[in-house]
Design a protein around this motif. Structure first.
Motif, mmCIF file in Angstrom:
data_model
loop_
_atom_site.group_PDB
_atom_site.id
_atom_site.type_symbol
_atom_site.label_atom_id
_atom_site.label_comp_id
_atom_site.label_asym_id
_atom_site.label_seq_id
_atom_site.Cartn_x
_atom_site.Cartn_y
_atom_site.Cartn_z
ATOM 1 N N ASP A 16 0.861 -1.189 0.000
ATOM 2 C CA ASP A 16 0.000 0.000 0.000
ATOM 3 C C ASP A 16 0.897 1.238 0.000
ATOM 4 O OD1 ASP A 16 -1.902 1.945 0.238
ATOM 5 O OD2 ASP A 16 -2.453 1.470 2.320
ATOM 6 N N PRO A 17 1.167 1.817 -1.174
ATOM 7 C CA PRO A 17 2.111 2.929 -1.239
ATOM 8 C C PRO A 17 1.539 4.287 -0.855
ATOM 9 C CG PRO A 17 1.319 2.432 -3.435
ATOM 10 C CD PRO A 17 0.700 1.410 -2.511
ATOM 11 N N ASP A 18 0.224 4.391 -0.675
ATOM 12 C CA ASP A 18 -0.379 5.706 -0.444
ATOM 13 C C ASP A 18 0.172 6.426 0.792
ATOM 14 O OD1 ASP A 18 -1.778 5.242 -2.708
ATOM 15 O OD2 ASP A 18 -3.768 5.198 -1.793
ATOM 16 N N PRO A 19 0.321 5.761 1.943
ATOM 17 C CA PRO A 19 0.897 6.473 3.098
ATOM 18 C C PRO A 19 2.317 6.958 2.836
ATOM 19 C CG PRO A 19 -0.239 4.483 3.815
ATOM 20 C CD PRO A 19 -0.166 4.413 2.325
ATOM 21 N N LEU A 20 3.117 6.145 2.145
ATOM 22 C CA LEU A 20 4.474 6.566 1.800
ATOM 23 C C LEU A 20 4.443 7.812 0.937
ATOM 24 C CD1 LEU A 20 7.571 6.244 1.378
ATOM 25 C CD2 LEU A 20 7.019 4.684 -0.495
ATOM 26 N N LEU A 21 3.608 7.816 -0.086
ATOM 27 C CA LEU A 21 3.533 8.961 -0.996
ATOM 28 C C LEU A 21 3.062 10.216 -0.265
ATOM 29 C CD1 LEU A 21 2.045 7.209 -4.148
ATOM 30 C CD2 LEU A 21 4.370 8.077 -3.861
ATOM 31 N N ALA A 22 2.097 10.063 0.618
ATOM 32 C CA ALA A 22 1.616 11.221 1.376
ATOM 33 C C ALA A 22 2.737 11.789 2.246
ATOM 34 C CB ALA A 22 0.419 10.825 2.239
ATOM 35 N N GLY A 23 3.535 10.901 2.835
ATOM 36 C CA GLY A 23 4.653 11.359 3.647
ATOM 37 C C GLY A 23 5.710 12.067 2.825
#
Length: 233
Positions: free
Chosen positions: A103-110
């Protein structure tokens, strides 16, 4: 990809400005060293001790002025908020990382939070819209047929990983406040080359062909990798 990144940096920042660069998942430090040689201040984040050792070895061979411009942090790219303040970087790189994260979304948001206003986010991902190309060109018809309907694949290291579709990432970048500004294809014609293949004699023409294809439709759409550049609003 380096040429593509340089094009985006040149079009966004004044000539000669020393940029603050964060390279998440820096690997052996190829891009970090290249940007440090260009005069930028680079912080690399890497989790793998072997990769860090390789990057440090390469860095040790550089002149002192370049070594002083590179900082290496051992850590997970999803924990950037632990190490850095929001808005600390002009350019954030995340190349060849998303395929290993379910799930890359949290990484991208960070990563987006790390960007200063008008900062540049550079992503290199496996192209989920072209997964059938490699098996198809290799004559693996069952593999090509399966690849049409999935974003999962097995890479050359034998690892089961995932790809990203351009439309999905475009929506994600808009949602995290770093909408897509430009995108390129990478490895349009060279994805089927064997590992360790020799460099073509006319390397400049070879690179120019790949560079041209990477920004030209329809070629860039079937590239093995996508290079997406978002800009912090």
């Amino acid at each position: 990809m380096g040429r593509q990144l340089d094009e985006q940096i040149a079009g966004r920042f004044p000539v000669g400005q020393r940029l603050r660069v964060l390279d998440v998942g820096m690997g052996q430090g190829t891009q970090a060293l290249r940007l440090a040689r260009a005069g930028h201040q680079v912080t690399g984040v890497e989790q793998d001790p072997k990769m860090i050792a390789t990057a440090r070895e390469a860095l040790a061979g550089e002149p002192e002025g370049i070594r002083e411009r590179v900082r290496i942090v051992q850590g997970d790219g999803r924990d950037t908020g632990v190490h850095f303040l929001p808005g600390s970087f002009d350019v954030v790189l995340c190349h060849g990382v998303l395929m290993y994260i379910e799930d890359p979304d949290p990484l991208l948001a960070g990563l987006a939070r790390m960007l200063a206003p008008a900062g540049l986010l550079s992503l290199l991902v496996r192209n989920g819209d072209a997964l059938a190309m490699r098996p198809g060109l290799g004559g693996d018809w069952p593999g090509a047929l399966t690849a049409f309907d999935t974003t999962a694949y097995r890479n050359r290291l034998g690892l089961d990983v995932r790809a990203d579709r351009l439309a999905d990432l475009t929506a994600t970048l808009a949602g995290i406040g770093a909408p897509l500004h430009a995108w390129y294809g990478v490895r349009v014609f060279t994805d089927t080359a064997a590992d360790g293949a020799t460099t073509p004699p006319d390397v400049e023409t070879f690179l120019t062909v790949e560079e041209r294809a990477g920004k030209t439709d329809p070629y860039r759409s079937v590239a093995a990798l996508l290079h997406l550049c978002g800009v912090r609003g």
